[in-house]
Write an enzyme that holds these catalytic residues in place. Sequence first.
Site, PDB file in Angstrom:
ATOM      1  N   THR A  62       0.865  -1.185   0.000  1.00 41.09           N
ATOM      2  CA  THR A  62       0.000   0.000   0.000  1.00 41.09           C
ATOM      3  C   THR A  62       0.893   1.224   0.000  1.00 41.09           C
ATOM      4  O   THR A  62       1.944   1.215   0.636  1.00 41.09           O
ATOM      5  CB  THR A  62      -0.833   0.052   1.305  1.00 41.09           C
ATOM      6  OG1 THR A  62      -1.583  -1.142   1.417  1.00 41.09           O
ATOM      7  CG2 THR A  62      -1.787   1.244   1.327  1.00 41.09           C
TER       8      THR A  62
ATOM      9  N   ARG B 218     -12.324  -9.546  -1.822  1.00 44.22           N
ATOM     10  CA  ARG B 218     -11.909  -8.880  -0.579  1.00 44.22           C
ATOM     11  C   ARG B 218     -11.519  -7.412  -0.868  1.00 44.22           C
ATOM     12  O   ARG B 218     -10.812  -7.114  -1.816  1.00 44.22           O
ATOM     13  CB  ARG B 218     -10.711  -9.611   0.032  1.00 44.22           C
ATOM     14  CG  ARG B 218     -10.197  -9.017   1.358  1.00 44.22           C
ATOM     15  CD  ARG B 218      -9.039  -8.091   1.172  1.00 44.22           C
ATOM     16  NE  ARG B 218      -8.445  -7.659   2.451  1.00 44.22           N
ATOM     17  CZ  ARG B 218      -7.554  -6.694   2.577  1.00 44.22           C
ATOM     18  NH1 ARG B 218      -7.127  -6.039   1.517  1.00 44.22           N
ATOM     19  NH2 ARG B 218      -7.059  -6.365   3.751  1.00 44.22           N
ATOM     20  N   VAL B 219     -12.000  -6.537  -0.023  1.00 46.34           N
ATOM     21  CA  VAL B 219     -11.631  -5.125  -0.105  1.00 46.34           C
ATOM     22  C   VAL B 219     -11.053  -4.725   1.247  1.00 46.34           C
ATOM     23  O   VAL B 219     -11.611  -5.080   2.297  1.00 46.34           O
ATOM     24  CB  VAL B 219     -12.872  -4.268  -0.452  1.00 46.34           C
ATOM     25  CG1 VAL B 219     -12.590  -2.788  -0.256  1.00 46.34           C
ATOM     26  CG2 VAL B 219     -13.320  -4.536  -1.896  1.00 46.34           C
ATOM     27  N   GLY B 220      -9.955  -3.997   1.222  1.00 44.26           N
ATOM     28  CA  GLY B 220      -9.321  -3.575   2.476  1.00 44.26           C
ATOM     29  C   GLY B 220      -9.766  -2.183   2.898  1.00 44.26           C
ATOM     30  O   GLY B 220     -10.817  -1.685   2.485  1.00 44.26           O
ATOM     31  N   ASP B 221      -8.946  -1.559   3.709  1.00 39.40           N
ATOM     32  CA  ASP B 221      -9.287  -0.230   4.243  1.00 39.40           C
ATOM     33  C   ASP B 221      -9.002   0.905   3.273  1.00 39.40           C
ATOM     34  O   ASP B 221      -9.597   1.986   3.381  1.00 39.40           O
ATOM     35  CB  ASP B 221      -8.490   0.017   5.532  1.00 39.40           C
ATOM     36  CG  ASP B 221      -6.976  -0.047   5.292  1.00 39.40           C
ATOM     37  OD1 ASP B 221      -6.531  -0.930   4.540  1.00 39.40           O
ATOM     38  OD2 ASP B 221      -6.250   0.791   5.864  1.00 39.40           O
TER      39      ASP B 221
ATOM     40  N   THR C  77      -1.749   2.179   6.696  1.00 37.23           N
ATOM     41  CA  THR C  77      -1.243   1.034   5.941  1.00 37.23           C
ATOM     42  C   THR C  77      -1.152  -0.137   6.915  1.00 37.23           C
ATOM     43  O   THR C  77      -1.078   0.055   8.125  1.00 37.23           O
ATOM     44  CB  THR C  77       0.121   1.352   5.274  1.00 37.23           C
ATOM     45  OG1 THR C  77       0.620   0.176   4.613  1.00 37.23           O
ATOM     46  CG2 THR C  77       1.153   1.821   6.268  1.00 37.23           C
ATOM     47  N   GLY C  78      -1.183  -1.334   6.364  1.00 33.88           N
ATOM     48  CA  GLY C  78      -1.180  -2.516   7.228  1.00 33.88           C
ATOM     49  C   GLY C  78      -2.463  -3.309   7.040  1.00 33.88           C
ATOM     50  O   GLY C  78      -3.132  -3.200   6.006  1.00 33.88           O
TER      51      GLY C  78
ATOM     52  N   GLY D 289      -5.784  -4.193   6.676  1.00 33.13           N
ATOM     53  CA  GLY D 289      -6.933  -3.333   6.422  1.00 33.13           C
ATOM     54  C   GLY D 289      -8.151  -3.644   7.263  1.00 33.13           C
ATOM     55  O   GLY D 289      -8.862  -2.735   7.716  1.00 33.13           O
TER      56      GLY D 289
END
Length: 345
Positions: free
Chosen positions: A206, A234-237, A257-258, A260
């Site tokens: 990211t 899948r969707v992250g932050d 970052t990291g 999500g």
Amino acid sequence: MSMDRRKFLNLSGLGITSFTISGFIPTIHNQIEVAPIVAATWDAGLAANLAAWKVLGAGGKALDAVEKGVMVTEDEMNCCVGLNGNPDRDGHVTLDASIMDHEFNCGSVAFLERIKHPIAVARRVMEKTPHVMLVGEGAQQFAVAEGFTLEPDQLSDDAKRSYEGWLKKSEYKPVINIERKKALSQLDPSLMAPHKLSNGEWNHDTIGMVALDRFGNLSGSCTTSGAGFKMRGRVGDSPVIGAGLYVDNEVGAVVATGQGEDVIRVAGSSAVVEQMRQGKSPSEACKFVVERIRRIKKEKAKDIQICFIAINKKGEVGAFALHKGFNYAVHTNDGNKLIESSSLD
Ligand code: GLY
């Protein structure tokens, strides 16, 4: 880390149009300029900052800077942000990105395939649609209608190797600090070992960027190929406004970052902004939210990495991470520097 910055003053109430103070440059808008600043996550932030600085240093807007900056990383062959990133478990690269300006305008895309610059699509969503977020096929159709090229559905050589290695076990095991990649191994090989997958590859990348321009306006951007070998869909932050990115021009701008999922759980970037609103410095505000995540995750906190970088209205920058190993780049009039973040361990 906190950087003393020249203060932003709005003299419109005083009706001053021409004024000279050491450190400030008057503008025709009755506003005294601030010195611009940009900060971006990880080693890749150094190159991204250079592109952002071309905009900011020339007197441009923070919004343009944060878009142009992270586009550099989306283009990099050696970095997994963008189409060169690792695929999901079905072998497809799916991208998430978001952008936000100083007037609460924001746009994002998620689960976007075959488009090189998701951050630019996110900006078009912000500027050309009545919506904040477009996902999947709809986001891709919008991008193509906007003139973006549909790239071939194929993996980079690195990602292909990585995916083939992963397929042998097909386990989903996020690994912390993978964004640091090869640059870190060159600095200190011992630091890299815990962040590698058993096949020697990486599984998540990211870049997030926050900037303050000469007009005293803040903006932020975030773009990622997400967690490598994630479930399809899948969707992250990163594309979730308030989680991976948040900007309140009265207070500050924050990116995450990291892992999500654990940033989404606490509306991470918005939570950091609210802590700055209460008077905390950027690094104190980031630390407060990282500590909250550690409390929530308990024992499992050792297996994830979470990092925030924040900039406040005064141009002070700070960061904090759950674990050591996170770094970020800050570009000011004094140059571009990589800074090791404080962490809970
Ligand atoms: N922080 C990016 C992601 O989890 O996808």
